[in-house]
Design a protein around this motif. Structure first.
Motif, PDB file in Angstrom:
ATOM      1  N   PHE A 206       0.808  -1.216   0.000  1.00 36.93           N
ATOM      2  CA  PHE A 206       0.000   0.000   0.000  1.00 36.93           C
ATOM      3  C   PHE A 206       0.844   1.271   0.000  1.00 36.93           C
TER       4      PHE A 206
ATOM      5  N   TYR B 141      -5.930   0.525  -0.690  1.00 35.81           N
ATOM      6  CA  TYR B 141      -6.664   0.093   0.492  1.00 35.81           C
ATOM      7  C   TYR B 141      -8.124  -0.191   0.123  1.00 35.81           C
TER       8      TYR B 141
ATOM      9  N   PRO C 214      -2.619   4.920  -3.430  1.00 37.75           N
ATOM     10  CA  PRO C 214      -1.405   4.596  -2.685  1.00 37.75           C
ATOM     11  C   PRO C 214      -0.223   5.450  -3.128  1.00 37.75           C
TER      12      PRO C 214
END
Length: 282
Positions: A114, A121, A144
């Motif tokens: 991430f 996410y 991200p």
């Protein structure tokens, strides 16, 4: 490195924005609008080095650099940047800070996808039980950052780069690789969003920073069973002081007792009654 959030400006703030609190002589919490970052290290012993824990909101790099120099002196540069997790309000300026200071970034191994641009996410849940901020959570940045080649997994032995005497603790639930940082000598805790000290889904509470020991932000927490176990893990340490990702720092016997109560009653008081990541899982 790349930060798709770098030009994003969040139209939210709180009464504590721009304020710093010396929690301990070597632990300083600074509020960027609605989120806390931590400068860990003694300004009286700058030669010992210091680290930055979390990296604030997008667009806050200059503010965080200025606060570092005000605390540690002109040209102050941390030994490392440590991420509790990579959400937009905790890693919003991490790329710019890492580039400016030319220092390594560390995160839990499970968080690396991430913060290297490989995974997003889970989407925020605007339908979760909660206040106005929960309802608009779908508008919050979720892209991200990409720290590929510049971010490293935290040491497997639990030690914390740049901070002798501290250890990291895996506290998943809010994100898969969420971590908290703990020092056994004085039971100081940097909790990230494992638990917070303001209801983060309630607009008035966020604006006024009304204190309320709470579970992680509801709209961005996809794994409530793990979140509960993480709070119980931290409560078992009986911390004396704590900096959370949101809200004023905590200290004293009332805090320790309050955290124990939150851990014991987590499913009743912290887990929302309904939501995308709750329904059918209680």
């Amino acid at each position: 490195m790349d930060n798709p959030m770098k030009d994003t400006r969040m139209p939210m703030t709180s009464v504590r924005s721009g304020e710093g609190t010396e929690v301990l002589k070597d632990l300083y919490a600074y509020t960027v609008k609605i989120v806390n970052v931590v400068y860990a290290g003694s300004p009286e012993r700058p030669g010992d080095g210091w680290v930055l824990m979390d990296a604030g909101l997008p667009g806050s790099a200059e503010e965080l650099i200025g606060e570092a120099e005000a605390r540690f002196g002109p040209g102050a540069r941390p030994q490392a940047i440590l991420l509790t997790h990579g959400h937009f309000d905790h890693a919003g300026a991490v790329v710019e800070l890492a580039q400016h200071w030319q220092v390594p970034v560390y995160a839990h191994e499970a968080e690396l996808p991430f913060v290297t641009g490989r995974s997003r996410y889970p989407d925020a849940d605007p339908g979760v039980e909660g206040g106005l901020l929960a309802k608009i959570a779908g508008w919050f940045p979720n892209e991200p950052v990409n720290l590929e080649g510049h971010v490293h997994p935290l040491p497997a032995d639990g030690t914390v780069p740049g901070l002798p005497g501290w250890r990291w603790i895996h506290t998943p639930g809010h994100t898969p690789g969420h971590v908290s940082f703990f020092r056994d000598a004085d039971r100081a805790l940097v909790a990230g969003d494992a638990f917070v000290n303001v209801r983060q889904d309630k607009l008035y509470q966020v604006l006024t920073q009304m204190e309320q020991l709470s579970g992680p932000p509801r709209y961005f927490t996809p794994d409530w069973p793990s979140a509960g176990e993480s709070v119980r893990k931290l409560a078992a340490l009986q911390p004396r002081t704590a900096v959370t990702g949101h809200g004023e720092p905590l200290a004293g016997e009332a805090f320790t007792a309050g955290l124990a109560e939150l851990a014991a009653q987590f499913e009743r008081v912290a887990v929302p009654d309904y939501g995308r990541y709750v329904d059918g899982k209680r």
